[in-house]
Design a protein around this motif. Sequence first.
Motif, PDB file in Angstrom:
ATOM      1  N   THR A  34      -7.227   1.448   7.385  1.00  0.00           N
ATOM      2  CA  THR A  34      -6.179   0.676   6.708  1.00  0.00           C
ATOM      3  C   THR A  34      -5.744  -0.515   7.543  1.00  0.00           C
ATOM      4  O   THR A  34      -5.566  -1.626   7.028  1.00  0.00           O
ATOM      5  CB  THR A  34      -4.975   1.587   6.418  1.00  0.00           C
ATOM      6  OG1 THR A  34      -5.402   2.699   5.633  1.00  0.00           O
ATOM      7  CG2 THR A  34      -3.898   0.827   5.663  1.00  0.00           C
ATOM      8  N   ILE A  67      -1.909   6.171  -5.227  1.00  0.00           N
ATOM      9  CA  ILE A  67      -2.434   5.700  -3.956  1.00  0.00           C
ATOM     10  C   ILE A  67      -2.243   6.777  -2.887  1.00  0.00           C
ATOM     11  O   ILE A  67      -1.196   7.425  -2.829  1.00  0.00           O
ATOM     12  CB  ILE A  67      -1.742   4.380  -3.549  1.00  0.00           C
ATOM     13  CG1 ILE A  67      -2.472   3.714  -2.386  1.00  0.00           C
ATOM     14  CG2 ILE A  67      -0.285   4.601  -3.204  1.00  0.00           C
ATOM     15  CD1 ILE A  67      -2.016   2.289  -2.112  1.00  0.00           C
ATOM     16  N   ASN A  93      -1.747   8.424   0.984  1.00  0.00           N
ATOM     17  CA  ASN A  93      -0.903   8.063   2.117  1.00  0.00           C
ATOM     18  C   ASN A  93      -1.784   7.434   3.199  1.00  0.00           C
ATOM     19  O   ASN A  93      -2.258   8.111   4.118  1.00  0.00           O
ATOM     20  CB  ASN A  93      -0.186   9.299   2.656  1.00  0.00           C
ATOM     21  CG  ASN A  93       0.873   8.942   3.697  1.00  0.00           C
ATOM     22  OD1 ASN A  93       1.110   7.768   3.985  1.00  0.00           O
ATOM     23  ND2 ASN A  93       1.498   9.953   4.256  1.00  0.00           N
ATOM     24  N   LEU A  94      -2.011   6.130   3.086  1.00  0.00           N
ATOM     25  CA  LEU A  94      -2.980   5.456   3.946  1.00  0.00           C
ATOM     26  C   LEU A  94      -2.541   5.395   5.403  1.00  0.00           C
ATOM     27  O   LEU A  94      -3.376   5.448   6.307  1.00  0.00           O
ATOM     28  CB  LEU A  94      -3.231   4.041   3.419  1.00  0.00           C
ATOM     29  CG  LEU A  94      -3.847   3.954   2.017  1.00  0.00           C
ATOM     30  CD1 LEU A  94      -3.951   2.506   1.576  1.00  0.00           C
ATOM     31  CD2 LEU A  94      -5.218   4.618   1.989  1.00  0.00           C
ATOM     32  N   LYS A 142      -7.498   7.908   7.600  1.00  0.00           N
ATOM     33  CA  LYS A 142      -7.475   6.621   6.887  1.00  0.00           C
ATOM     34  C   LYS A 142      -6.691   5.545   7.614  1.00  0.00           C
ATOM     35  O   LYS A 142      -6.788   4.372   7.249  1.00  0.00           O
ATOM     36  CB  LYS A 142      -6.872   6.807   5.489  1.00  0.00           C
ATOM     37  CG  LYS A 142      -7.653   7.717   4.575  1.00  0.00           C
ATOM     38  CD  LYS A 142      -6.993   7.807   3.208  1.00  0.00           C
ATOM     39  CE  LYS A 142      -7.818   8.640   2.234  1.00  0.00           C
ATOM     40  NZ  LYS A 142      -7.962  10.037   2.655  1.00  0.00           N
ATOM     41  N   VAL A 143      -5.931   5.915   8.640  1.00  0.00           N
ATOM     42  CA  VAL A 143      -5.016   4.952   9.224  1.00  0.00           C
ATOM     43  C   VAL A 143      -5.746   3.799   9.917  1.00  0.00           C
ATOM     44  O   VAL A 143      -5.368   2.624   9.755  1.00  0.00           O
ATOM     45  CB  VAL A 143      -4.047   5.673  10.198  1.00  0.00           C
ATOM     46  CG1 VAL A 143      -4.801   6.391  11.304  1.00  0.00           C
ATOM     47  CG2 VAL A 143      -3.051   4.691  10.782  1.00  0.00           C
ATOM     48  N   ASP A 152      -2.248   9.509   6.748  1.00  0.00           N
ATOM     49  CA  ASP A 152      -3.470  10.304   6.865  1.00  0.00           C
ATOM     50  C   ASP A 152      -4.247   9.831   8.090  1.00  0.00           C
ATOM     51  O   ASP A 152      -4.616   8.651   8.195  1.00  0.00           O
ATOM     52  CB  ASP A 152      -4.315  10.151   5.600  1.00  0.00           C
ATOM     53  CG  ASP A 152      -5.464  11.142   5.550  1.00  0.00           C
ATOM     54  OD1 ASP A 152      -5.798  11.719   6.606  1.00  0.00           O
ATOM     55  OD2 ASP A 152      -6.040  11.327   4.462  1.00  0.00           O
ATOM     56  N   ILE A 188       0.809  -1.218   0.000  1.00  0.00           N
ATOM     57  CA  ILE A 188       0.000   0.000   0.000  1.00  0.00           C
ATOM     58  C   ILE A 188       0.841   1.267   0.000  1.00  0.00           C
ATOM     59  O   ILE A 188       0.297   2.369   0.107  1.00  0.00           O
ATOM     60  CB  ILE A 188      -0.940   0.020   1.228  1.00  0.00           C
ATOM     61  CG1 ILE A 188      -0.121   0.071   2.535  1.00  0.00           C
ATOM     62  CG2 ILE A 188      -1.869  -1.184   1.222  1.00  0.00           C
ATOM     63  CD1 ILE A 188      -0.961   0.222   3.774  1.00  0.00           C
TER      64      ILE A 188
END
Length: 331
Positions: free
Chosen positions: A193, A180, A182-183, A189-190, A186, A163
Motif C-alpha cells: 500500500t 475495501i 484494511n490495507l 498489505k501494508v 493488514d 483507501i
Amino acid sequence: MEAVAEQKVSTAPAAEKGLKPEKKKRSRISNRRLKEILFSYGMLLIPLIQFAIFYIWINANSIMMAFQSFYGVAEDGGELFIWSADNFTRLFKELSNSEATVHIALINTMKYFAAGLCMIPVSFLVAYFLYKKVWGFKFFRIMFFLPGIISAVLFVATYKQLISYGGPIDKLLTLFGMNIPNLLGDESKVTGTIIAYTVWTGLGVNMLLYQGAMSRIPQEVIEAGMLDGVPWWRELFQIIIPMVWPTISTTLILVITSMFNSTGPILLFFGAGESVDNAAHMTISFWIYNQTAKANLNYPATVGVFFTLVSVPVVFLVRWALNKVDPQVTY
C-alpha cells in the motif's frame, strides 16, 4: 658615434636628468579586498564546522561504535564497552533468520528499491509523451508534478482517506457488493500500500529532469528523422535516449546510491511510537531511526556501517558500467 652618444644620453640615470627615480610597486591587499576575503572564508567556516561535526565526527563515531560491545556497568554507573566483532556476528545471524526484524526490513527495503528503479522508465516514457505534446500535456504535466510541490503530510492524509473504510474507493466498491480491505492494518498489505503511494507521488522530479533534457535536443535532428519517416519508437530508442543518456545515467546512479536507504513515508503513515516493534512495514533506514530512541546504539551503527560497505562498491561498479555504454553525444 652620434647614435652611441644619443643612446648613452637616453639611458642615463633618471637622477642625472633631474627626474625622480620611480618607486618599486609593492603588492599590497587593499582593505576592501581583505574584507571580501575575510567575509568569504567566514561564510565558508559555518558549513565546514557543520560538515566536520555532523558528517565526519558522526560517521567516525559510528564506525567505532560498530566494533564495540557492551561489557558491563562501571563503578561510577557508566557503561563499559570492549572492542569486538560480536555485533557483526549478530547481524549475519539475523539476516539469515526470516523472522528477524532486520531480515524483514531488508526485504521491504528491496521492494521500495525495486519500485524506485521501475519508476525510471515509467517517468521517462511519461516525459517523452509530454515532450511530444500529446493532447492535454499541460494538464498532465501539472498533475504529475503536483505531489512534488504540495506538502507530503497533506498527501498522506488524503491517501489514507481514499483507501480507508467508508472512503471514496470503499463507497465505489460497495456498489458492486464489495468492501475495501484494511490495507494499512493488514501486515501482508501494508508495504504494498505504501509502495503504491510512492509510485503515485514519485513521477514528478525525474519526469521534469527528463523533459528538460529532451527540450535541449536540437529540433533539426527531430525534423530530419520525421522527414526520413522514422517511427516514434525508433526516435525514442535511437535518437532521444542516446542524446539524453547522461541525465538517465545520473538518475540511475542516484537510485543505486539510495539502495539501502529506500523507504516510503512510514513515519507519516504510522508515526515513530507505533512502529518501533512492528516489523511488517519496517525498512532498514526506518529501523535505524527507531533504534535511536533506545540506549544501545552499537548494533544500529553496525547495521549502518555494514550496508554502507556493501553499497559503495555497487555504486562504483554501476557508475563504471554506465560510463562504458555512454554514447558520448554532444550537441
